[in-house]
Write an enzyme that holds these catalytic residues in place. Structure first.
Site, PDB file in Angstrom:
ATOM      1  N   GLU A  20      -1.041  -8.972   3.408  1.00  0.00           N
ATOM      2  CA  GLU A  20      -1.028  -9.449   4.727  1.00  0.00           C
ATOM      3  C   GLU A  20      -2.785 -10.174   5.548  1.00  0.00           C
ATOM      4  O   GLU A  20      -2.857 -11.180   5.672  1.00  0.00           O
ATOM      5  CB  GLU A  20      -0.192  -8.526   6.041  1.00  0.00           C
ATOM      6  N   HIS A  27      -3.612  -4.861   0.007  1.00  0.00           N
ATOM      7  CA  HIS A  27      -3.209  -5.792   1.436  1.00  0.00           C
ATOM      8  C   HIS A  27      -3.026  -7.161   1.600  1.00  0.00           C
ATOM      9  O   HIS A  27      -3.718  -7.906   2.021  1.00  0.00           O
ATOM     10  CB  HIS A  27      -3.609  -4.977   2.618  1.00  0.00           C
ATOM     11  N   CYS A  81       0.646  -1.162  -0.023  1.00  0.00           N
ATOM     12  CA  CYS A  81       0.258   0.177   0.184  1.00  0.00           C
ATOM     13  C   CYS A  81       0.890   1.367   0.422  1.00  0.00           C
ATOM     14  O   CYS A  81       1.778   1.588  -1.155  1.00  0.00           O
ATOM     15  CB  CYS A  81      -1.203   0.324   1.310  1.00  0.00           C
TER      16      CYS A  81
HETATM   17  N1  GLN Z   1      -1.918   6.345   2.494  1.00  0.00           N
HETATM   18  C1  GLN Z   1      -2.037   5.319   1.296  1.00  0.00           C
HETATM   19  C2  GLN Z   1      -2.925   6.066   0.767  1.00  0.00           C
HETATM   20  O1  GLN Z   1      -4.595   6.974   1.617  1.00  0.00           O
HETATM   21  C3  GLN Z   1      -2.256   4.453   1.909  1.00  0.00           C
HETATM   22  C4  GLN Z   1      -2.780   3.799   2.979  1.00  0.00           C
HETATM   23  C5  GLN Z   1      -2.368   2.491   3.054  1.00  0.00           C
HETATM   24  O2  GLN Z   1      -1.125   2.359   4.045  1.00  0.00           O
HETATM   25  N2  GLN Z   1      -3.217   1.341   4.051  1.00  0.00           N
HETATM   26  O3  GLN Z   1      -3.297   5.659   0.279  1.00  0.00           O
END
Ligand code: GLN
Length: 544
Positions: A512, A510, A384
């Site tokens: 994970e 994600h 992310c």
């Molecule tokens: N802050 C970033 C976004 O909103 C990444 C979010 C995250 O890592 N879950 O796109």
């Protein structure tokens, strides 16, 4: 009338006793005996969901397939049971009140005074029974967050009291988890706090059926008898839960103590034979007998609190077992990394994972860590925000786009290589409005991701507002950073790779959240394998 049975898990004496792990372990044993089980968490705080909480408050925010932002205990439930959870599995006081107030505005209670009892308690009972009434489960385990006696958990305890009465004999039971402290000066385990917390529960009209006692030392037979006598439970219903070296040992420990057998007996269900835990135990066997150790750097900014990256740490345990290696995770604070110390801070690692996150703090350290991994051919996984940092690093240091950034960090950047998603531009409410839940992604053949997944299309969970800016795609591609996964409907770039690097993958989603004991996540398995290969190469070099 549904035939679903309900198990309520309450906690006493202290918080952080591991109710989630006990609930998940009991569920695992019941599942391994052939019952269809799910677990639900009721959280007594007023946030509608934990999505707006800083990880320092309650640890990681876990995301389900249906896009619910939930308590991290749901992660344990999925990792243990390998069954997906949903919004219905996590309910907060905020959500309960929101729904009751909406009903009041719609006029559903016209003429009536809306009160905690019966309106709030009815809503809680309904939420508990939604899962049971679906017909999908034989047993629903509901974990009540907090500690009995807390002001905020009173409506939940009252709802459990009412439900126990309404469901009738053998259809529900209460497992009360408590702490038996050890006083080293006296050399004794103390039962009094447990007696008091059972009594507190009784003052609310609930008799605990089973006591699970967290302890650092073995409970003697005498002590168990004493607890049984003073807490009004059978001696077979006093279960010892001694500190374990891994949470994955807890199901076997509970089996040995007979937690599943006594619960089934009280619910009038069969407990003949033994639970089928062969695959679970195979995993444990591999987890406990690693053939080598690989060192992975976890670069994040919430590293002071282990729970902030819970699912990532657990995914490494699953992937380590799959590769028969121990993954030693070195948590490194991104704010402590800079150009001058990165060599010294990161050398010796076999792989680098740059973690998810929000906001500007610590991002330059993350970008430096990506650069180090890229330039040193170190296996890299960006998740992310970690993927976004990889795109920024490549844009700045390979494409030469000075000041390239995400508009989250710098709205005036000359090169917004990470931009706000179109559908996010008009959003003003912060709660529950990110791109959430499972989205489809098509994989490009002959890439790392196509190989590790062994599939051409995947479903992965998201939680972000910003995205790869497709206006820079051509430039990035021709400079060597390839798009290897894309959402087929929206054309959002979900995965980037650098084919000239041995193992460099950034994912907007994600992975994970979907790693379980039964199904270690392929990306983590692939990353750990690459890190292991890297460590062997280093060993060979050391011998020359
Ligand atoms: N802050 C970033 C976004 O909103 C990444 C979010 C995250 O890592 N879950 O796109």
């Amino acid at each position: 009338m549904s035939t679903t049975k309900y198990i309520f898990v309450t906690g006493g004496v202290s918080s952080s006793l591991g109710k989630g792990i006990i609930a998940a372990s009991l569920a695992k044993l019941l599942q391994a005996r052939g019952y269809r089980v799910t677990i639900q968490k009721l959280d007594p705080y007023i946030n509608v969901d934990p999505g707006t909480l800083n990880p320092y408050e309650h640890g990681e925010c876990y995301v389900t397939d249906d896009g619910a932002e939930t308590d991290l205990d749901l992660g344990h439930y999925e990792r243990f049971l390998n069954v997906p959870t949903s919004q219905a599995n996590n309910v907060t006081t905020g959500r309960i009140y929101q729904s009751v107030i909406e009903k009041e505005r719609r006029g559903e209670f016209l003429g009536k005074t809306v009160q905690v009892v019966p309106h709030i308690t009815n809503e809680i009972k309904e939420r508990i029974q939604i899962l049971g009434n679906s017909g999908d489960y034989d047993i629903v385990i509901t974990e009540i967050g907090g500690t009995v006696g807390d002001i905020e958990s009173l409506p939940y305890i009252e709802s459990v009291r009412q439900l126990k009465w309404e469901l009738g004999e053998q259809n529900s039971l209460v497992v009360h988890l408590t702490l038996i402290p050890y006083l080293s000066a006296a050399g004794e385990l103390k039962t009094k706090p447990t007696q008091h917390s059972v009594k507190t529960l009784m003052e609310s009209g609930i008799q605990a059926d089973i006591l699970v006692c967290r302890t650092e030392h073995e409970l003697s037979d005498d002590l168990k008898r004493k607890l049984a006598l003073f807490c009004n439970v059978g001696k077979d219903a006093v279960i010892q839960s001694i500190d374990a070296s891994t949470i994955y040992d807890v199901p076997n420990m509970m089996l040995e103590e007979g937690l599943d057998a006594v619960a089934l007996k009280k619910l009038g269900l069969s407990s003949e034979g033994m639970p089928k835990l062969e695959r679970w135990n195979e995993f444990l066997q591999r987890h406990k007998n690693p053939k080598a150790t690989v060192h992975v750097g976890l670069i994040g900014k919430y590293v002071e609190l282990q729970d902030s990256y819970k699912s990532i740490l657990e995914a490494f345990i699953h992937a380590g077992a799959a590769n028969e290696v121990k993954v030693k995770v070195h948590s490194i604070h991104s704010e402590h990394i800079d150009e001058n110390n990165m060599e010294e801070t990161l050398k010796g690692l076999d792989g680098i994972l740059v973690a998810p996150g929000f906001g500007e703090r610590g991002i330059e350290g993350k970008i430096d860590a990506v650069r180090y991994a890229r330039e040193n051919n170190l296996p890299f996984l960006g998740i992310c925000l970690g993927m976004q940092m990889a795109v920024i690093e490549y844009s700045r240091n390979v494409l030469g786009l000075e000041g390239a950034n995400s508009v989250e960090m710098n709205p005036d950047t000359p090169h917004p290589v990470i931009d706000l998603m179109e559908e996010q531009k008009h959003i003003t409410n912060m709660g529950g409005t990110m791109r959430l839940g499972a989205w489809k992604c098509n994989l490009v053949p002959n890439t790392i991701v196509a190989e590790v997944y062994g599939e051409s299309s995947i479903l992965e969970r998201h939680r972000h507002r910003y995205e790869y800016n497709n206006q820079y795609q051509e430039q990035l591609e021709s400079a060597g950073m390839k798009t290897t996964g894309m959402n087929p409907e929206t054309e959002l770039v979900e995965i980037v790779e650098i084919p000239t690097h041995p193992w460099f993958v950034g994912v907007q989603y994600h992975p994970e959240y979907k790693s379980t004991v039964a199904n270690p996540h392929p990306l983590f398995v692939g990353f750990v394998k690459a890190a292991y290969e890297h460590s062997k190469k280093q060993d060979n070099l050391a011998h020359i």
